[in-house]
Structure formats: C-alpha cells, structure tokens
Design a protein around this motif. Structure first.
Motif, mmCIF file in Angstrom:
data_model
loop_
_atom_site.group_PDB
_atom_site.id
_atom_site.type_symbol
_atom_site.label_atom_id
_atom_site.label_comp_id
_atom_site.label_asym_id
_atom_site.label_seq_id
_atom_site.Cartn_x
_atom_site.Cartn_y
_atom_site.Cartn_z
ATOM 1 N N ALA A 99 -29.161 -53.705 -20.978
ATOM 2 C CA ALA A 99 -28.809 -52.368 -20.491
ATOM 3 C C ALA A 99 -29.110 -51.302 -21.538
ATOM 4 O O ALA A 99 -29.658 -50.236 -21.225
ATOM 5 N N LEU A 100 -28.779 -51.572 -22.787
ATOM 6 C CA LEU A 100 -29.054 -50.616 -23.859
ATOM 7 C C LEU A 100 -30.549 -50.467 -24.101
ATOM 8 O O LEU A 100 -31.035 -49.373 -24.407
ATOM 9 N N ALA A 101 -31.296 -51.576 -23.959
ATOM 10 C CA ALA A 101 -32.749 -51.498 -24.118
ATOM 11 C C ALA A 101 -33.368 -50.622 -23.034
ATOM 12 O O ALA A 101 -34.292 -49.842 -23.291
ATOM 13 N N VAL A 102 -32.839 -50.722 -21.801
ATOM 14 C CA VAL A 102 -33.335 -49.887 -20.703
ATOM 15 C C VAL A 102 -33.039 -48.413 -20.974
ATOM 16 O O VAL A 102 -33.904 -47.541 -20.792
ATOM 17 N N LEU A 103 -31.832 -48.119 -21.421
ATOM 18 C CA LEU A 103 -31.404 -46.727 -21.588
ATOM 19 C C LEU A 103 -31.963 -46.077 -22.847
ATOM 20 O O LEU A 103 -32.239 -44.876 -22.855
ATOM 21 N N LEU A 104 -32.133 -46.866 -23.910
ATOM 22 C CA LEU A 104 -32.515 -46.285 -25.203
ATOM 23 C C LEU A 104 -34.016 -46.296 -25.450
ATOM 24 O O LEU A 104 -34.578 -45.324 -25.959
ATOM 25 N N VAL A 105 -34.681 -47.403 -25.130
ATOM 26 C CA VAL A 105 -36.105 -47.536 -25.473
ATOM 27 C C VAL A 105 -36.985 -47.731 -24.242
ATOM 28 O O VAL A 105 -38.151 -48.119 -24.362
ATOM 29 N N ASP A 106 -36.430 -47.484 -23.052
ATOM 30 C CA ASP A 106 -37.194 -47.571 -21.806
ATOM 31 C C ASP A 106 -37.834 -48.942 -21.598
ATOM 32 O O ASP A 106 -38.947 -49.045 -21.072
ATOM 33 N N ALA A 107 -37.136 -49.999 -21.998
ATOM 34 C CA ALA A 107 -37.627 -51.371 -21.771
ATOM 35 C C ALA A 107 -37.166 -51.807 -20.385
ATOM 36 O O ALA A 107 -36.235 -52.610 -20.233
ATOM 37 N N HIS A 108 -37.819 -51.295 -19.359
ATOM 38 C CA HIS A 108 -37.365 -51.458 -17.983
ATOM 39 C C HIS A 108 -37.731 -52.815 -17.381
ATOM 40 O O HIS A 108 -37.045 -53.274 -16.468
ATOM 41 N N GLU A 109 -38.773 -53.425 -17.851
ATOM 42 C CA GLU A 109 -39.238 -54.654 -17.211
ATOM 43 C C GLU A 109 -38.383 -55.849 -17.612
ATOM 44 O O GLU A 109 -37.983 -55.992 -18.766
ATOM 45 N N ILE A 110 -38.096 -56.716 -16.643
ATOM 46 C CA ILE A 110 -37.362 -57.951 -16.899
ATOM 47 C C ILE A 110 -37.968 -59.051 -16.039
ATOM 48 O O ILE A 110 -38.240 -58.849 -14.850
ATOM 49 N N GLY A 111 -38.235 -60.187 -16.639
ATOM 50 C CA GLY A 111 -38.840 -61.293 -15.916
ATOM 51 C C GLY A 111 -37.981 -61.771 -14.758
ATOM 52 O O GLY A 111 -36.749 -61.675 -14.794
ATOM 53 N N TYR A 112 -38.641 -62.306 -13.748
ATOM 54 C CA TYR A 112 -37.936 -62.745 -12.538
ATOM 55 C C TYR A 112 -36.885 -63.798 -12.853
ATOM 56 O O TYR A 112 -35.723 -63.683 -12.469
ATOM 57 N N VAL A 113 -37.274 -64.845 -13.584
ATOM 58 C CA VAL A 113 -36.343 -65.922 -13.919
ATOM 59 C C VAL A 113 -35.240 -65.404 -14.837
ATOM 60 O O VAL A 113 -34.053 -65.727 -14.662
ATOM 61 N N VAL A 114 -35.596 -64.559 -15.810
ATOM 62 C CA VAL A 114 -34.599 -63.991 -16.726
ATOM 63 C C VAL A 114 -33.596 -63.139 -15.953
ATOM 64 O O VAL A 114 -32.382 -63.161 -16.229
ATOM 65 N N CYS A 115 -34.073 -62.408 -14.974
ATOM 66 C CA CYS A 115 -33.204 -61.569 -14.155
ATOM 67 C C CYS A 115 -32.188 -62.418 -13.399
ATOM 68 O O CYS A 115 -30.985 -62.102 -13.378
ATOM 69 N N LEU A 116 -32.647 -63.515 -12.803
ATOM 70 C CA LEU A 116 -31.734 -64.377 -12.055
ATOM 71 C C LEU A 116 -30.743 -65.071 -12.984
ATOM 72 O O LEU A 116 -29.578 -65.269 -12.624
ATOM 73 N N ILE A 117 -31.192 -65.440 -14.190
ATOM 74 C CA ILE A 117 -30.272 -66.052 -15.157
ATOM 75 C C ILE A 117 -29.208 -65.051 -15.581
ATOM 76 O O ILE A 117 -28.022 -65.386 -15.668
ATOM 77 N N GLN A 118 -29.619 -63.806 -15.851
ATOM 78 C CA GLN A 118 -28.639 -62.779 -16.215
ATOM 79 C C GLN A 118 -27.644 -62.569 -15.086
ATOM 80 O O GLN A 118 -26.426 -62.488 -15.320
ATOM 81 N N MET A 119 -28.141 -62.480 -13.856
ATOM 82 C CA MET A 119 -27.268 -62.291 -12.704
ATOM 83 C C MET A 119 -26.266 -63.440 -12.585
ATOM 84 O O MET A 119 -25.068 -63.225 -12.354
ATOM 85 N N PHE A 120 -26.727 -64.673 -12.784
ATOM 86 C CA PHE A 120 -25.846 -65.833 -12.688
ATOM 87 C C PHE A 120 -24.759 -65.781 -13.764
ATOM 88 O O PHE A 120 -23.573 -65.999 -13.475
ATOM 89 N N PHE A 121 -25.128 -65.475 -15.005
ATOM 90 C CA PHE A 121 -24.160 -65.429 -16.093
ATOM 91 C C PHE A 121 -23.117 -64.340 -15.842
ATOM 92 O O PHE A 121 -21.916 -64.552 -16.059
ATOM 93 N N ILE A 122 -23.566 -63.170 -15.389
ATOM 94 C CA ILE A 122 -22.634 -62.062 -15.170
ATOM 95 C C ILE A 122 -21.600 -62.432 -14.116
ATOM 96 O O ILE A 122 -20.385 -62.270 -14.319
ATOM 97 N N HIS A 123 -22.048 -62.950 -12.986
ATOM 98 C CA HIS A 123 -21.115 -63.252 -11.901
ATOM 99 C C HIS A 123 -20.279 -64.495 -12.198
ATOM 100 O O HIS A 123 -19.089 -64.537 -11.858
ATOM 101 N N ALA A 124 -20.876 -65.506 -12.817
ATOM 102 C CA ALA A 124 -20.128 -66.727 -13.123
ATOM 103 C C ALA A 124 -19.014 -66.453 -14.124
ATOM 104 O O ALA A 124 -17.870 -66.892 -13.938
ATOM 105 N N PHE A 125 -19.324 -65.702 -15.181
ATOM 106 C CA PHE A 125 -18.301 -65.453 -16.193
ATOM 107 C C PHE A 125 -17.303 -64.391 -15.755
ATOM 108 O O PHE A 125 -16.169 -64.376 -16.242
ATOM 109 N N SER A 126 -17.679 -63.522 -14.824
ATOM 110 C CA SER A 126 -16.684 -62.634 -14.217
ATOM 111 C C SER A 126 -15.675 -63.449 -13.422
ATOM 112 O O SER A 126 -14.459 -63.185 -13.462
ATOM 113 N N SER A 127 -16.174 -64.464 -12.703
ATOM 114 C CA SER A 127 -15.280 -65.367 -11.971
ATOM 115 C C SER A 127 -14.361 -66.115 -12.928
ATOM 116 O O SER A 127 -13.162 -66.273 -12.663
#
Length: 329
Positions: A99-127
């Motif tokens: 998130a900080l990379a997107v906001l600070l240095v415009d690193a907007h691109e994220i790989g498909y698999v990396v995106c799904l892994i991030q999504m899984f970690f966020i929701h799993a650990f929120s649970s």
C-alpha cells in the motif's frame, strides 16, 4: 506432525490452485489504482499510514518480547495477547508495504499470484484476529465469573487447542477464496480501485459469473464475524450480569476496568470492518475514496492501536516497559 502435514498439504493445494488459475487471466498482473479521486494528495495520506505501520511493528514486537521473556506473564490473558500481537504483525505486514509503495512511489503493478496470496493472508489473518478476540472475551468471562477455577478451566492444553482452532478456521474457511477466484475470467480490466488486493474488489473485475464467489464470501462473513460478535456479546452479557450482583462499587469498577481495554480493541477492529463489508454490498452512495481509506485503516489501525491500549491499561506490561526505559536511562 499431523498439523504440519495438514498445513503442508494445504499449502500445496493453495499453490496448485493459483498456478492452474493463472491461465484464465488475459493480463499478467493487476493494477492497484491507490485512492481514486485523491491521486494528488495520496502521497501525504501515506505518511500517517506509514506511522501506523511503524507503531504496529514496534508495539507488537515489544509486547511479544515482554511476554516471551517474563515467566510471570505466561498466563491465559497474556498468551492470548501474544497471539493477537503475532497476528497483527502478519496482518499489517501483508498490507502496508505494498500500500505504501502504491501511494509513495507509484508502484501500482502487482502480479496475479502475488495479489491472490496477499488477499488470502489479509482475510485469513483477519479471521484469526476475530477468533482471538473471542478467546480473550472467554478469558475475561472465566476470570470474572469463575475466578477460583480460572487456572483449571483455561489450562495450557485448552489454550493450545483454542489457538489451533483459530488458526485452522482461518486457513480452511479462506482457502476457497483464491481457488474460486482462479475460476474467474478477467477480460475487460485488471485495475483495482484500492491500495491492496481485497476479495470483493477482485470479484467485481470479473466478466464471468461471480454468484458463487459472492455467496461464499457472504457465508464466510456470517460464520466468522456473525458468530464471533454473538459469542463476544453473550460473554459480556454474562459478565455484566455477574458484576451487577457484586455489592461493592469498588469491586464493580475494578471488574469493568479489566474489560475496558478489550472492549476498545473490539470496537476498533469490528466497526471499520463492518463498514467496509456493508459498503461493498449496500453502500453504493458512499464515496469510493472514503471506503478505501476506512478499509485500509481497518487493517492498520488495530495492529497499531492494540499494543498502546494493552500497554497503558495492563499494569504488568506497563511496568515492564517502564523498567526497560529506566534501565536504558
């Protein structure tokens, strides 16, 4: 060994699902758009988010270190607090760097698999965090309503089983998220109007049928948040009932004081989370930048806030921190 083999097979099936699904995407990566409508000021917005991440790292590492090194804190309340701090570290670190990379240095691109892994970690650990908050409510109930049997009810074996149940629930319930997303086809756009990969934000990009994804997401939310909030509510209703029977006002205030920090943590965790969940499904008139900001704070504010609350409200932890600083001075 049984748990290790289960987690190993879970990890293999997770990676196989991701690798098999990558062919359904016409574009090799997603594009995180940041905060739509606030592109000119999002560099400044990143500064408080960076501060929250810093406080989350320092605070939770401090809590873990103090509990680990002080044998007198190896009690149910502090063990659950250590679980909460460990989960908060992973949750914040799964969100903040990208998130900080997107906001600070415009690193907007994220790989498909990396995106799904991030999504899984966020929701799993929120649970998992929600499950630990239920365990902490149970600990407060036993400590106040059954103080003489606290050590026999919440003995180390029970605490270990509770921790394992919280871990497995988060992994098992959330593993279908990336698997189901892997079946979708993204043929029009891969621009996510967010600073991190969120389940419903990805689902809304698909041009194939998403009924199963949305239904399963709703079922998981009801099973996790619905049942957990109900369990916490029942625990505190029983606590309130028991406290009101205490004749001495001082004893009542002391009992309420022991629950105050936990109630603050519960509110900080669930209120923004419920807002984000309802906005995706019902809040079509909520400005998108407001939704993104609150959804980001939902993942960074509790990890930064929890150590401060417990550090101030818990005498043993506060004294240990002050002792460390006095020694350095």
């Amino acid at each position: 060994m049984i748990v290790f083999s289960f987690l190993s097979s879970l990890s293999k099936s997770f990676m196989m699902a991701l690798s098999n699904s990558s062919g359904s995407l016409l574009h090799p990566s997603f594009f995180l758009n940041g905060i739509p409508g606030l592109e000119d000021s999002q560099h400044w917005i990143a500064l408080p988010l960076c501060a929250l991440y810093f406080f989350a790292l320092v605070g939770n590492v401090t809590i873990l270190f103090i509990i680990w090194t002080d044998p007198s804190l190896h009690k149910p309340m502090y063990i659950f607090l250590a679980m909460l701090s460990g989960i908060d570290l992973i949750l914040a670190s799964s969100t903040a760097p990208k998130a900080l990379a997107v906001l600070l240095v415009d690193a907007h691109e994220i790989g498909y698999v990396v995106c799904l892994i991030q999504m899984f970690f966020i929701h799993a650990f929120s649970s998992m965090e929600s499950g630990v908050l239920v365990a902490m409510a149970l600990d407060r109930y036993v400590a106040i309503c059954h103080p003489l049997h606290h050590s026999t009810i919440l003995h180390p074996g029970i605490i270990g089983h509770i921790g394992m149940a919280v871990l497995l629930r988060g992994l098992v319930l959330l593993l279908p998220f990336p698997v189901l997303l892997g079946r979708l086809i993204f043929c029009h756009t891969t621009v996510i109007g967010h600073v991190y990969c969120e389940h419903m934000a990805i689902v809304k990009l698909a041009c194939s049928e998403t009924t199963v994804n949305q239904t399963y997401g709703l079922v998981v939310a009801l099973l996790v948040v619905g049942l957990d909030v109900l369990s916490i509510g029942i625990s505190y209703a029983l606590i309130l009932q028991a406290v009101m029977k205490v004749p001495r006002v001082e004893a009542r205030l002391k009992a309420f004081s022991t629950c105050g920090s936990h109630i603050c943590v519960i509110l900080v965790f669930y209120v923004p989370g419920m807002f984000s969940f309802l906005t995706y499904r019902l809040g079509h008139h909520v400005p998108h930048h407001v939704h993104v900001l609150l959804a980001t704070l939902y993942l960074l504010l509790p990890p930064a806030f929890n150590p401060i609350v417990y550090g101030v409200k818990t005498e043993q932890i506060r004294q240990r921190v002050l002792r460390v600083f006095n020694r350095k001075g």
